[in-house]
Design a protein around this motif. Sequence first.
Motif, short mmCIF file in Angstrom:
data_model
loop_
_atom_site.label_atom_id
_atom_site.label_comp_id
_atom_site.label_asym_id
_atom_site.label_seq_id
_atom_site.Cartn_x
_atom_site.Cartn_y
_atom_site.Cartn_z
N UNK A 143 0.83 -1.20 0.00
CA UNK A 143 0.00 0.00 0.00
C UNK A 143 0.87 1.25 0.00
N UNK A 144 1.90 1.27 0.82
CA UNK A 144 2.79 2.43 0.89
C UNK A 144 3.50 2.66 -0.45
N UNK A 145 3.92 1.59 -1.11
CA UNK A 145 4.56 1.69 -2.42
C UNK A 145 3.58 2.22 -3.47
N UNK A 146 2.38 1.64 -3.49
CA UNK A 146 1.39 1.99 -4.51
C UNK A 146 1.06 3.48 -4.47
N UNK A 147 1.00 4.06 -3.27
CA UNK A 147 0.67 5.48 -3.14
C UNK A 147 1.74 6.38 -3.75
N UNK A 148 2.96 5.85 -3.90
CA UNK A 148 4.07 6.65 -4.43
C UNK A 148 4.32 6.42 -5.93
N UNK A 252 -5.43 -0.33 -1.34
CA UNK A 252 -4.52 -0.48 -2.49
C UNK A 252 -5.29 -0.30 -3.79
N UNK A 253 -6.41 -1.01 -3.91
CA UNK A 253 -7.20 -0.94 -5.13
C UNK A 253 -7.79 0.46 -5.33
N UNK A 254 -8.20 1.09 -4.23
CA UNK A 254 -8.77 2.43 -4.31
C UNK A 254 -7.72 3.43 -4.82
N UNK A 365 -11.73 -12.38 -0.94
CA UNK A 365 -11.58 -10.94 -0.75
C UNK A 365 -11.06 -10.30 -2.03
N UNK A 366 -10.08 -10.93 -2.66
CA UNK A 366 -9.51 -10.38 -3.90
C UNK A 366 -10.57 -10.27 -4.98
N UNK A 367 -11.40 -11.29 -5.11
CA UNK A 367 -12.45 -11.26 -6.13
C UNK A 367 -13.46 -10.14 -5.85
N UNK A 368 -13.86 -10.01 -4.60
CA UNK A 368 -14.83 -8.98 -4.23
C UNK A 368 -14.28 -7.57 -4.48
N UNK A 369 -13.06 -7.34 -4.02
CA UNK A 369 -12.48 -6.00 -4.15
C UNK A 369 -12.11 -5.68 -5.61
N UNK A 370 -11.68 -6.69 -6.36
CA UNK A 370 -11.35 -6.48 -7.78
C UNK A 370 -12.60 -6.05 -8.55
N UNK A 374 -12.95 -2.48 -10.25
CA UNK A 374 -12.67 -2.78 -11.65
C UNK A 374 -11.18 -3.07 -11.88
N UNK A 375 -10.60 -3.83 -10.96
CA UNK A 375 -9.21 -4.29 -11.09
C UNK A 375 -9.24 -5.66 -11.77
N UNK A 376 -8.37 -5.85 -12.77
CA UNK A 376 -8.34 -7.13 -13.48
C UNK A 376 -7.83 -8.24 -12.56
#
Length: 676
Positions: A143-148, A252-254, A365-370, A374-376
């Motif tokens: 999460x910290x990486x993704x934000x940067x 992360x997805x958001x 969880x991955x399926x629900x959040x994807x 709209x994450x592949x």
Amino acid sequence: MVKHMDWKRKEWIFKTIAIALPFLLLLLVEVALRLFNYGEEYYLFIENEEYPEYLYLNPDVTKKYFTLSKNATVGARESFLKEKPDNGFRVFVLGASTTVGFPYYHNGSLSRMLKYHLQINNPDKHVEVINLSLTAVNTYTILDFVKKLPKYKPDLVILYTGHNEFYGALGVGSTSSLANNPAIVRTYIELQKFRTFQLVINLVNQFRNVDPELVDLSKTLMRRMTGGKNIPFQSKLYKQGIRQYRQNIDKIFKALDENNIPAIIGTLVSNLKDQQPLATQCSYKKSTKITVKNQNSFDSLAALKKHIQNLKAAIKKDSLCGELYYWLGKHQYSLGMYEKAKENFRMAKELDQLRFRAPSVFNEILRQKAEKYNIALADINKIFEEESEKGIIGEELMLEHVHPRLTGQYLMARTYYNQIKNTSAIQKDTSVVSEAFIAYHKLPLTNVDSLYGLYNTWILKEQWPFNQKMPDVKKENPSFEEKLAGNLAVKEITWGEAMNALYKHYLKQNDHHKALEVTEWLILEFPYDLRFYNRAAKLAEKIEAYNKTVFYYKKMFYYRPNNKTAQNLFITYLKLDQPDKALPYINHAMNNGAGKSKFGPLKNIIIKLSDLKDQLIQDPGNVNLMLNIAHLYTKIGNYKAARKYMNKLEGVTKNKEQLEQYNLLVNEIPGKATGS
């Protein structure tokens, strides 16, 4: 009244100063600490010292996430350009040890396989696949990486995370854990940007009583990160780990969605069939006389079936004993009861109290959040099941509990690639994914890569929590590759030294194919070192793999255009019978000092060849056109291309003049006209 108002005003000023004073003091301390260079800046990327136009992952950034700094891991030093070029296609890969490529590392990782395919099939693009994965981290770090990442303009982010959620850095069950509340942990990570906060943390650590075993580097990182802590199924800590994963994946997805960054998340895979629970709390040995046996130890089918019934009875009394479910699954598998066996293997994994294998709910969880963001989704678990015997993932694809074999890493790379093809957000650049994924046997993998991974696995499994005896495989005369891999596994040499030694070995044996494989791997490791591109181009030319020759010379020309490389390119394009592609490079040579006298006549021939080939497309059976092309190629000494057209003319009806020209060319071309 006036005095009363003055007092109110003064009281307000005093209160404001009282409130502001601590913040002013903190600000002064922060400024002072920065002036004296105290603490870390924690940039995500830093400049490559040798090649300042490149960046790579800051090796100190991991200190933010490991409260015991001795356990902090370091990622691969994968460089990419500071300024993304117009023809760039940039992919960041985030995850933990699986995506790092353990136990192969380097080119045994899915990211390198993906990079190799994308590069080879997109010669006109600058492809960068940068692996930011780190061993023993979880969604907090990701999460910290993704934000940067947005400022570095990624075209795609690939994610694979979940197995380290409990014991990874700052996880609920980790020795680097701070709190069981994800919001508090995320705040802790954010505050690390302040030097004052770093000072406080360092002061606290000075007085912290740390168990020496948790920083004993002679023990495995698995041991140091867990402290031997078990997490029972459905316990409070287990549920906190699931909450941690759900919240962080959502964030992360958001973040990716808000920054319009295309992303692909992979479902998680575990070894079910061939990995016993690493820690299980069972009372069956006391409550019953049953003993768990390997199916090979039974005298008869009836005895095995009776043992299965005993196991089922024991499970009713001891329903949380993973070991019972595992051996029930093993016996059912041996009798062909595959669906029942699969479910019991899954239950054994769920009940394993050493939570190195992600619980099944993580994939849900991955399926629900994807779907929400709209994450592949790359369904890696499904692909592994399809490629596994009887649909149950085991040692055919897995080395131990969670790490895939080389073939497994390949399947992951292929699955992500196929998902790229199906992701509309990336199809704006369809040429990147126009080809079917490269066949496994065409990857330039070496024997040293596979042996190194095998030896690393043996070393890992000899220690806690596996505690398996290392196989006795001593040989009187080990091969050069075996000796090299052995030295690499015990850290007597570096990977780069091993590859250079292997290259020289193959060169000495005149095995240019394998020497090229090694060189291609070195290019993936050191994309900024043009010496390897030049070496690869020359080796490819020796084995007449001219498409690869062109590819590596074009990469050299892209980074450093010069007349020598331009000359190599137009010569190679002529060997490939592609005069139209040769023309820009001969023009470059002539416009940059080569002069008309040197290349002018050749340029005229190239122009004529291009024109004749264009005419031949319109009139493919024209004998005169093919004779003229063969003649021009003969004139510049490109006999292979000339023979190509002469072979087309063999058996074709010719008039007298055409026959004379044909026979004349046959005599001029060395070797048979019908040769290669």
